[in-house]
Design a protein around this motif. Structure first.
Motif, PDB file in Angstrom:
ATOM      1  N   PHE A 117       8.058   7.978  -2.561  1.00 51.30           N
ATOM      2  CA  PHE A 117       6.981   7.833  -3.550  1.00 51.30           C
ATOM      3  C   PHE A 117       6.610   6.359  -3.579  1.00 51.30           C
ATOM      4  O   PHE A 117       7.424   5.504  -3.266  1.00 51.30           O
ATOM      5  CB  PHE A 117       7.404   8.342  -4.939  1.00 51.30           C
ATOM      6  N   GLU A 118       5.388   6.051  -3.932  1.00 48.64           N
ATOM      7  CA  GLU A 118       4.919   4.661  -3.939  1.00 48.64           C
ATOM      8  C   GLU A 118       3.848   4.523  -5.010  1.00 48.64           C
ATOM      9  O   GLU A 118       2.707   4.916  -4.800  1.00 48.64           O
ATOM     10  CB  GLU A 118       4.345   4.295  -2.563  1.00 48.64           C
ATOM     11  N   PRO A 119       4.218   3.988  -6.198  1.00 55.40           N
ATOM     12  CA  PRO A 119       3.240   3.897  -7.291  1.00 55.40           C
ATOM     13  C   PRO A 119       1.923   3.251  -6.847  1.00 55.40           C
ATOM     14  O   PRO A 119       0.857   3.805  -7.066  1.00 55.40           O
ATOM     15  CB  PRO A 119       3.972   3.032  -8.322  1.00 55.40           C
ATOM     16  N   CYS A 120       2.011   2.097  -6.204  1.00 58.03           N
ATOM     17  CA  CYS A 120       0.796   1.486  -5.649  1.00 58.03           C
ATOM     18  C   CYS A 120       1.074   1.006  -4.233  1.00 58.03           C
ATOM     19  O   CYS A 120       0.475   1.469  -3.288  1.00 58.03           O
ATOM     20  CB  CYS A 120       0.302   0.326  -6.507  1.00 58.03           C
ATOM     21  N   GLY A 121       2.013   0.077  -4.103  1.00 62.57           N
ATOM     22  CA  GLY A 121       2.263  -0.541  -2.810  1.00 62.57           C
ATOM     23  C   GLY A 121       1.312  -1.703  -2.618  1.00 62.57           C
ATOM     24  O   GLY A 121       0.096  -1.549  -2.762  1.00 62.57           O
ATOM     25  N   LEU A 122       1.853  -2.881  -2.353  1.00 64.86           N
ATOM     26  CA  LEU A 122       1.015  -4.039  -2.058  1.00 64.86           C
ATOM     27  C   LEU A 122       1.060  -4.363  -0.564  1.00 64.86           C
ATOM     28  O   LEU A 122       0.133  -4.948  -0.017  1.00 64.86           O
ATOM     29  CB  LEU A 122       1.483  -5.252  -2.867  1.00 64.86           C
ATOM     30  N   THR A 123       2.142  -3.936   0.095  1.00 63.15           N
ATOM     31  CA  THR A 123       2.327  -4.278   1.513  1.00 63.15           C
ATOM     32  C   THR A 123       1.172  -3.767   2.371  1.00 63.15           C
ATOM     33  O   THR A 123       0.684  -4.467   3.256  1.00 63.15           O
ATOM     34  CB  THR A 123       3.671  -3.709   2.011  1.00 63.15           C
ATOM     35  N   GLN A 124       0.701  -2.537   2.091  1.00 61.14           N
ATOM     36  CA  GLN A 124      -0.393  -2.002   2.915  1.00 61.14           C
ATOM     37  C   GLN A 124      -1.701  -2.745   2.642  1.00 61.14           C
ATOM     38  O   GLN A 124      -2.538  -2.900   3.538  1.00 61.14           O
ATOM     39  CB  GLN A 124      -0.552  -0.483   2.702  1.00 61.14           C
ATOM     40  N   LEU A 125      -1.873  -3.242   1.408  1.00 59.82           N
ATOM     41  CA  LEU A 125      -3.100  -3.983   1.071  1.00 59.82           C
ATOM     42  C   LEU A 125      -3.119  -5.335   1.790  1.00 59.82           C
ATOM     43  O   LEU A 125      -4.140  -5.764   2.323  1.00 59.82           O
ATOM     44  CB  LEU A 125      -3.212  -4.192  -0.441  1.00 59.82           C
ATOM     45  N   ILE A 126      -1.943  -5.994   1.794  1.00 60.93           N
ATOM     46  CA  ILE A 126      -1.831  -7.280   2.490  1.00 60.93           C
ATOM     47  C   ILE A 126      -2.006  -7.061   3.992  1.00 60.93           C
ATOM     48  O   ILE A 126      -2.676  -7.834   4.685  1.00 60.93           O
ATOM     49  CB  ILE A 126      -0.476  -7.959   2.176  1.00 60.93           C
ATOM     50  N   SER A 127      -1.422  -5.964   4.510  1.00 61.55           N
ATOM     51  CA  SER A 127      -1.536  -5.644   5.944  1.00 61.55           C
ATOM     52  C   SER A 127      -2.995  -5.482   6.350  1.00 61.55           C
ATOM     53  O   SER A 127      -3.433  -6.047   7.366  1.00 61.55           O
ATOM     54  CB  SER A 127      -0.763  -4.365   6.268  1.00 61.55           C
ATOM     55  N   LEU A 128      -3.760  -4.724   5.569  1.00 59.68           N
ATOM     56  CA  LEU A 128      -5.185  -4.533   5.877  1.00 59.68           C
ATOM     57  C   LEU A 128      -5.909  -5.878   5.904  1.00 59.68           C
ATOM     58  O   LEU A 128      -6.741  -6.140   6.777  1.00 59.68           O
ATOM     59  CB  LEU A 128      -5.829  -3.600   4.848  1.00 59.68           C
ATOM     60  N   ARG A 129      -5.574  -6.736   4.967  1.00 55.97           N
ATOM     61  CA  ARG A 129      -6.196  -8.061   4.865  1.00 55.97           C
ATOM     62  C   ARG A 129      -5.934  -8.891   6.124  1.00 55.97           C
ATOM     63  O   ARG A 129      -6.781  -9.664   6.571  1.00 55.97           O
ATOM     64  CB  ARG A 129      -5.615  -8.763   3.630  1.00 55.97           C
ATOM     65  N   TYR A 130      -4.725  -8.712   6.718  1.00 52.17           N
ATOM     66  CA  TYR A 130      -4.325  -9.500   7.889  1.00 52.17           C
ATOM     67  C   TYR A 130      -4.595  -8.770   9.213  1.00 52.17           C
ATOM     68  O   TYR A 130      -4.148  -9.214  10.263  1.00 52.17           O
ATOM     69  CB  TYR A 130      -2.840  -9.878   7.799  1.00 52.17           C
ATOM     70  N   GLY A 131      -5.281  -7.615   9.151  1.00 50.13           N
ATOM     71  CA  GLY A 131      -5.603  -6.897  10.381  1.00 50.13           C
ATOM     72  C   GLY A 131      -4.419  -6.184  10.995  1.00 50.13           C
ATOM     73  O   GLY A 131      -4.360  -5.951  12.210  1.00 50.13           O
ATOM     74  N   THR A 132      -3.448  -5.827  10.157  1.00 47.95           N
ATOM     75  CA  THR A 132      -2.269  -5.075  10.605  1.00 47.95           C
ATOM     76  C   THR A 132      -2.432  -3.636  10.123  1.00 47.95           C
ATOM     77  O   THR A 132      -2.602  -3.407   8.928  1.00 47.95           O
ATOM     78  CB  THR A 132      -0.993  -5.720  10.035  1.00 47.95           C
ATOM     79  N   VAL A 133      -2.408  -2.691  11.043  1.00 48.34           N
ATOM     80  CA  VAL A 133      -2.785  -1.306  10.732  1.00 48.34           C
ATOM     81  C   VAL A 133      -1.635  -0.579  10.030  1.00 48.34           C
ATOM     82  O   VAL A 133      -0.529  -0.498  10.576  1.00 48.34           O
ATOM     83  CB  VAL A 133      -3.180  -0.564  12.031  1.00 48.34           C
ATOM     84  N   PRO A 134      -1.854  -0.058   8.808  1.00 47.52           N
ATOM     85  CA  PRO A 134      -0.765   0.637   8.102  1.00 47.52           C
ATOM     86  C   PRO A 134      -0.513   2.041   8.659  1.00 47.52           C
ATOM     87  O   PRO A 134      -1.452   2.767   8.996  1.00 47.52           O
ATOM     88  CB  PRO A 134      -1.267   0.726   6.648  1.00 47.52           C
ATOM     89  N   ILE A 135       0.771   2.397   8.741  1.00 48.55           N
ATOM     90  CA  ILE A 135       1.182   3.782   9.054  1.00 48.55           C
ATOM     91  C   ILE A 135       1.957   4.245   7.827  1.00 48.55           C
ATOM     92  O   ILE A 135       3.050   3.746   7.553  1.00 48.55           O
ATOM     93  CB  ILE A 135       2.068   3.836  10.318  1.00 48.55           C
ATOM     94  N   VAL A 136       1.384   5.176   7.061  1.00 48.77           N
ATOM     95  CA  VAL A 136       1.925   5.464   5.721  1.00 48.77           C
ATOM     96  C   VAL A 136       2.126   6.957   5.495  1.00 48.77           C
ATOM     97  O   VAL A 136       1.514   7.784   6.154  1.00 48.77           O
ATOM     98  CB  VAL A 136       0.975   4.923   4.618  1.00 48.77           C
ATOM     99  N   ARG A 137       2.976   7.259   4.517  1.00 53.47           N
ATOM    100  CA  ARG A 137       3.040   8.634   4.015  1.00 53.47           C
ATOM    101  C   ARG A 137       2.007   8.785   2.904  1.00 53.47           C
ATOM    102  O   ARG A 137       1.777   7.857   2.119  1.00 53.47           O
ATOM    103  CB  ARG A 137       4.431   8.941   3.468  1.00 53.47           C
ATOM    104  N   GLU A 138       1.368   9.952   2.837  1.00 51.34           N
ATOM    105  CA  GLU A 138       0.288  10.174   1.872  1.00 51.34           C
ATOM    106  C   GLU A 138       0.863  10.427   0.478  1.00 51.34           C
ATOM    107  O   GLU A 138       1.040  11.580   0.061  1.00 51.34           O
ATOM    108  CB  GLU A 138      -0.583  11.351   2.321  1.00 51.34           C
ATOM    109  N   THR A 139       1.172   9.347  -0.224  1.00 52.92           N
ATOM    110  CA  THR A 139       1.677   9.472  -1.591  1.00 52.92           C
ATOM    111  C   THR A 139       1.189   8.277  -2.410  1.00 52.92           C
ATOM    112  O   THR A 139       1.012   7.180  -1.877  1.00 52.92           O
ATOM    113  CB  THR A 139       3.229   9.533  -1.615  1.00 52.92           C
ATOM    114  N   GLY A 140       0.942   8.510  -3.696  1.00 53.46           N
ATOM    115  CA  GLY A 140       0.601   7.429  -4.628  1.00 53.46           C
ATOM    116  C   GLY A 140      -0.497   6.521  -4.111  1.00 53.46           C
ATOM    117  O   GLY A 140      -1.516   6.963  -3.571  1.00 53.46           O
ATOM    118  N   GLY A 141      -0.262   5.211  -4.260  1.00 52.12           N
ATOM    119  CA  GLY A 141      -1.255   4.221  -3.865  1.00 52.12           C
ATOM    120  C   GLY A 141      -1.505   4.160  -2.372  1.00 52.12           C
ATOM    121  O   GLY A 141      -2.561   3.694  -1.933  1.00 52.12           O
ATOM    122  N   LEU A 142      -0.531   4.631  -1.567  1.00 56.11           N
ATOM    123  CA  LEU A 142      -0.735   4.636  -0.110  1.00 56.11           C
ATOM    124  C   LEU A 142      -1.868   5.592   0.243  1.00 56.11           C
ATOM    125  O   LEU A 142      -2.714   5.294   1.089  1.00 56.11           O
ATOM    126  CB  LEU A 142       0.561   5.040   0.607  1.00 56.11           C
TER     127      LEU A 142
END
Length: 479
Positions: free
Chosen positions: A381-406
């Protein structure tokens, strides 16, 4: 002008263990200064770095009773930084040491003290908030104290409270007898409709019952926590209070996380120059970590707490098959010794392919955001997650499970329409995760143009605080 006081256990740049500190540090700066006088109060931990501590000035002190524990000294320090006024509740008995949190019983005692001290200091500092915005269980007794012990004083009448859940898993639960002694709250608070929880007392539950509004850090998580699987035993209460519950997505500080100006990374870049920029950053981190210098290998990163919540059991299950593919894997984080040792083992057996950085180092994290091609976040579970937001900002493609903020922030790649900003999988299943990673590898190696387009789409997304701040302003105005 509305007066708003943020109360929390941590705040960037003073002290941080997780995303809570980022929110409390960034959101006040994003609110409209013309309409809101926003101030922040946190404990005066002795581990706050000297460069900030040297700016503190002393306002004064008083003594406050805390239930059956007696009278305690409450000192108040203050400083102004980036246009925001901060207050620090000082008591060395509670807030000494190198760590913010220790064993739960001690934490319950010190955050009971903190919650009551926040309310007690208000007349002393001459600031009467219209709204107190309380963050997580450490500040959850503020609405309870406000209604039960401060309402007879005209100064406090009409103050409203907002309770934000950053992670529902942590609630501050102990037996009722001890909690009554620690808090001094009257017996009628410790009943089923208020703070009682499975025959114990629950601080977060108290905050949720007494608060005027409840928010959490993404829309999906606001819906998920009303279900038993994600509700951590409070789904019934959250359903009962559904009309006061809303999800507002966290943002990130676009000044602190900006690959075009970041002083910590090897080469600055933006959406027009990310190919050369990320390549230079990848070569630099490969050198730094002693890995083979190859700009063309796919670098998969994880920057995370090493716990079950973050999906590490899935990673453990597929680790042999993952390292058999053509990737370099770099992990930064600390947590459960089982996972720390897992990654150390693979670094030892796959020298040059796996790098286990069992520490948290802000500078190295920035290096990795800039260098990596993909960021793995298979959270349970991931209430929001900031790591994927920072990753998008730096051009790093997120691979995530479809939950919460992800789920709310990463749009899955669609090959036919050439849309999406990352890759996702739905079920909490290790093989499904691995297939998604392999699919990402396939696109990375076989369709570099499609990959570059996806990076570009991600970098153009706006997850700064601007949009979310507007939603918080609307919430405050509704009160």
């Amino acid at each position: 002008m509305k007066n708003i006081l943020f109360a929390a256990s941590e705040c960037v740049p003073f002290v941080k263990t997780g995303g809570l500190a980022d929110v409390v540090g960034a959101l006040p700066k994003s609110l409209d200064k013309e309409k809101y006088d926003v101030r922040v109060v946190i404990p005066d931990y002795t581990c706050i770095p000297q460069k900030y501590r040297s700016r503190f000035s002393y306002i004064g002190n008083f003594y406050m009773d805390l239930g059956g524990l007696g009278n305690f000294y409450v000192g108040i320090m203050t400083c102004e930084l980036d246009g925001i006024r901060y207050y620090y509740i000082d008591n060395e008995h509670f807030f000494h040491g190198e760590k913010l949190y220790s064993d739960i019983l001690w934490d319950i005692q010190k955050f009971s003290f903190f919650s009551k001290a926040v309310l007690s200091m208000l007349p002393f500092i001459g600031f009467r908030p219209d709204i107190i915005h309380c963050h997580d269980w450490q500040a959850a007794l503020i609405p309870v104290y406000l209604h039960e012990m401060f309402q007879n004083n005209p100064f406090y009448r009409g103050i409203r409270t907002v309770m934000t859940i950053h992670n529902l898993k942590f609630q501050g639960v102990w037996d009722i007898k001890t909690m009554r002694r620690f808090t001094g709250l009257p017996g009628h608070v410790f009943v089923l409709g208020r703070m009682e929880y499975k025959k114990d007392a629950n601080m977060l539950k108290g905050g949720l019952v007494y608060a005027d509004r409840i928010t959490t850090v993404s829309e999906s998580y606001a819906n998920e926590i009303r279900m038993p699987y994600y509700g951590e035993g409070l789904d019934g209460l959250l359903n009962a209070k559904a009309d006061t519950l809303s999800g507002i997505l966290n943002g990130i500080d676009y000044d602190a996380y900006n690959p075009a100006t970041d002083p910590l990374i090897a080469k600055n870049y933006d959406v027009a120059s990310f190919k050369e920029g990320k390549k230079a950053c990848k070569l630099a981190i490969q050198r730094e970590l002693g890995m083979p210098e190859d700009p063309d290998v796919m670098m998969l990163a994880m920057i995370t707490r090493l716990t079950d919540q973050k999906g590490l059991d899935l990673v453990e299950w597929v680790m042999e098959r993952l390292v058999a593919s053509h990737i370099q894997l770099v992990i930064i984080g600390t947590g459960d010794p089982r996972y720390e040792n897992l990654f150390r083992h693979y670094e030892w057996t796959h020298k040059g392919q796996v790098s286990a950085n069992i520490l948290f180092n802000e500078e190295r994290a920035h290096h990795l955001y800039a260098a990596a091609d993909a960021m793995l976040m298979p959270s349970r579970f991931e209430p929001c997650g900031l790591t994927q937001l920072i990753s998008l900002r730096y051009g790093t493609v997120p691979i995530v499970r479809e939950t919460g903020g992800l789920r709310d922030t990463v749009q899955p790649y669609n090959w036919y329409e050439q849309t999406g900003t990352g890759f996702s999988f739905a079920n909490y299943n290790a093989d499904e995760m691995l297939n998604t990673i392999f699919y990402a590898e396939q696109i990375f190696y076989d369709e570099p143009d499609a990959w570059a387009d996806m990076v570009e789409r991600g970098m153009k997304k706006d997850f700064s605080w601007n949009a979310s701040a507007k939603k918080y302003e609307a919430l405050y105005d509704s009160l």
